[in-house]
Scaffold this active site. Structure first.
Site, PDB file in Angstrom:
ATOM      1  N   GLU A 242      54.048  33.683  18.322  1.00  0.00           N
ATOM      2  CA  GLU A 242      54.469  33.110  17.051  1.00  0.00           C
ATOM      3  C   GLU A 242      54.751  31.620  17.210  1.00  0.00           C
ATOM      4  OE1 GLU A 242      57.953  35.212  15.941  1.00  0.00           O
ATOM      5  OE2 GLU A 242      56.967  37.161  15.715  1.00  0.00           O
TER       6      GLU A 242
ATOM      7  N   GLY B 260      25.206  60.917  54.824  1.00  0.00           N
ATOM      8  CA  GLY B 260      25.339  60.533  56.224  1.00  0.00           C
ATOM      9  C   GLY B 260      25.739  61.722  57.063  1.00  0.00           C
ATOM     10  N   PRO B 261      25.802  61.559  58.382  1.00  0.00           N
ATOM     11  CA  PRO B 261      26.138  62.670  59.272  1.00  0.00           C
ATOM     12  C   PRO B 261      27.602  63.071  59.139  1.00  0.00           C
ATOM     13  CG  PRO B 261      26.015  60.616  60.502  1.00  0.00           C
ATOM     14  CD  PRO B 261      25.534  60.306  59.122  1.00  0.00           C
ATOM     15  N   PRO B 262      27.970  64.260  59.621  1.00  0.00           N
ATOM     16  CA  PRO B 262      29.372  64.689  59.577  1.00  0.00           C
ATOM     17  C   PRO B 262      30.276  63.700  60.316  1.00  0.00           C
ATOM     18  CG  PRO B 262      27.947  66.546  60.123  1.00  0.00           C
ATOM     19  CD  PRO B 262      27.091  65.311  60.174  1.00  0.00           C
ATOM     20  N   GLY B 263      31.455  63.447  59.725  1.00  0.00           N
ATOM     21  CA  GLY B 263      32.453  62.618  60.383  1.00  0.00           C
ATOM     22  C   GLY B 263      32.289  61.126  60.222  1.00  0.00           C
TER      23      GLY B 263
ATOM     24  N   GLU C  30      53.330  37.802  12.392  1.00  0.00           N
ATOM     25  CA  GLU C  30      52.379  36.703  12.221  1.00  0.00           C
ATOM     26  C   GLU C  30      50.955  37.117  12.566  1.00  0.00           C
ATOM     27  OE1 GLU C  30      53.446  32.944  13.816  1.00  0.00           O
ATOM     28  OE2 GLU C  30      55.462  32.963  12.952  1.00  0.00           O
TER      29      GLU C  30
ATOM     30  N   TYR D  93      58.434  43.460  13.273  1.00  0.00           N
ATOM     31  CA  TYR D  93      58.977  42.128  13.514  1.00  0.00           C
ATOM     32  C   TYR D  93      58.119  41.348  14.513  1.00  0.00           C
ATOM     33  CZ  TYR D  93      62.316  38.418  14.443  1.00  0.00           C
ATOM     34  OH  TYR D  93      62.913  37.190  14.569  1.00  0.00           O
TER      35      TYR D  93
ATOM     36  N   LYS E 203      32.448  59.824  54.710  1.00  0.00           N
ATOM     37  CA  LYS E 203      32.007  59.958  53.309  1.00  0.00           C
ATOM     38  C   LYS E 203      33.158  60.397  52.404  1.00  0.00           C
ATOM     39  CE  LYS E 203      28.892  63.037  54.371  1.00  0.00           C
ATOM     40  NZ  LYS E 203      29.145  63.094  55.820  1.00  0.00           N
ATOM     41  N   SER E 204      33.880  61.432  52.830  1.00  0.00           N
ATOM     42  CA  SER E 204      34.986  61.951  52.011  1.00  0.00           C
ATOM     43  C   SER E 204      36.103  60.924  51.883  1.00  0.00           C
ATOM     44  CB  SER E 204      35.528  63.249  52.617  1.00  0.00           C
ATOM     45  OG  SER E 204      34.529  64.251  52.648  1.00  0.00           O
TER      46      SER E 204
END
EC number: 2.7.7.-
Length: 317
Positions: A70, A192-195, A120, A116, A198-199
């Site tokens: 305002e 990709g390979p395990p381990g 404006e 209030y 990715k997770s």
């Protein structure tokens, strides 16, 4: 030593009861101002940095907040704001929002303060929903559902109401809740390979998450921002995977109902590339590839964009 006679001076080194009381009164700390949930503030001549700091305010901290810009009668630009906090706070804590602002406990209803602060027409921020008069907790919970808030948030903020009326609130959510999807859900594939992580990569992705388990049901799905399909090897029906990774309205089954699928991101992790998930004799794998927006593969010590030589079909088109 004889006791002092009435009206006589106390022995040297001693203080009269009246004088001691006066000293204690003079050194007594002023009482701490009580904490409150509803405050209003005025911040004169706000800087660009102060205005930009509004972007850091979290909706999870407020039942309702509004800030308008305002110009006063003397031509002084200022911010006029009101906050209805979820937790009571004292003035020093509010100074963390705006250190220079003048803060006062708010009077009137949330709706009065909304009018209030927006008189404006230049509103810089609104968060949450203004409480109406002496609205009951049930009414506020219903308003939260209508505003599209996640049921986990409703249960957290209105725990007693949810215990009593949880089924009704869930039914209301199903009937009038989330709008159907009208955007393309981003699909990220990580192989990709395990381990190799990715997770972990998927778990660290920003946003609320839903982990899709093997099976038909999506129990617990509440419009989370990110859906993670972990260790995938084609156990979702091919047609279902095509639908959730697309851009059109789709509903997923929960026990006793269907809910709109509205997640912005799907992350699929797998030890195998996408063309190995389904038999091409029965499925048009090319349709899946075109829905994939990003494919990351493990390369020795990090994830990189899959090279074109790995892509049996083009992606992201």
């Amino acid at each position: 030593m004889a006791p002092c006679k009435p009206g006589s001076n106390p022995p040297k080194g001693r203080v009269s009861a009246a004088e001691g009381g006066a000293r204690r009164e003079a050194t007594r700390r002023p009482p701490r101002e009580a904490a409150a949930k509803r405050w209003c503030f005025t911040l004169n001549n706000p800087t660009e940095e102060e205005i930009k700091s509004l972007e850091t305010w979290l909706v999870s901290d407020f039942h309702y907040a509004i800030v308008g810009k305002e110009v006063g009668e003397q031509g002084t630009p200022h911010l006029q704001g009101f906050v209805h906090l979820k937790q009571k706070k004292r003035l020093p804590q509010l100074k963390q929002l705006f250190k220079r602002a003048h803060w006062e406990k708010a009077r009137g209803s949330d709706e009065d303060n909304e009018k209030y602060c927006s008189k404006e027409g230049n509103v810089l921020l609104t968060l949450g929903i203004p409480a109406k008069g002496n609205r009951s907790d049930l009414s506020e919970a219903v308003a939260a559902v209508k505003a599209g808030r996640a049921m986990t948030e409703v249960a957290r903020d209105f725990s007693e109401i949810y215990v009593k009326y949880g089924r009704g609130l869930r039914d209301l959510k199903l009937l009038i809740g989330q709008q159907p999807r009208d955007f393309k859900t981003e699909v990220i594939v990580i192989t990709g390979p395990p381990g190799c992580g990715k997770s972990r990569w998927a778990a660290d992705y920003p946003g609320s998450k839903f982990y899709k388990m093997k099976g038909e049901w999506w129990d617990g799905y509440d419009h989370q921002e990110v859906v993670i399909i972990d260790d995938f090897y084609g156990w979702l029906p091919f047609c279902e995977l095509l639908r959730v990774t697309d851009r059109y309205p789709h509903k997923v089954p929960v026990k006793g109902a269907f809910v709109e699928f509205t997640s912005r991101v799907i992350i699929v992790t797998s030890n195998s590339p996408p063309d190995a998930w389904y038999s091409e004799e029965r499925c048009c794998v090319q349709a899946l590839f075109r829905r994939i927006n990003k494919w990351l593969v493990w390369n020795h010590d990090k994830f990189e964009d899959a090279p074109d030589c790995m892509k049996k079909y083009p992606i992201n088109y």
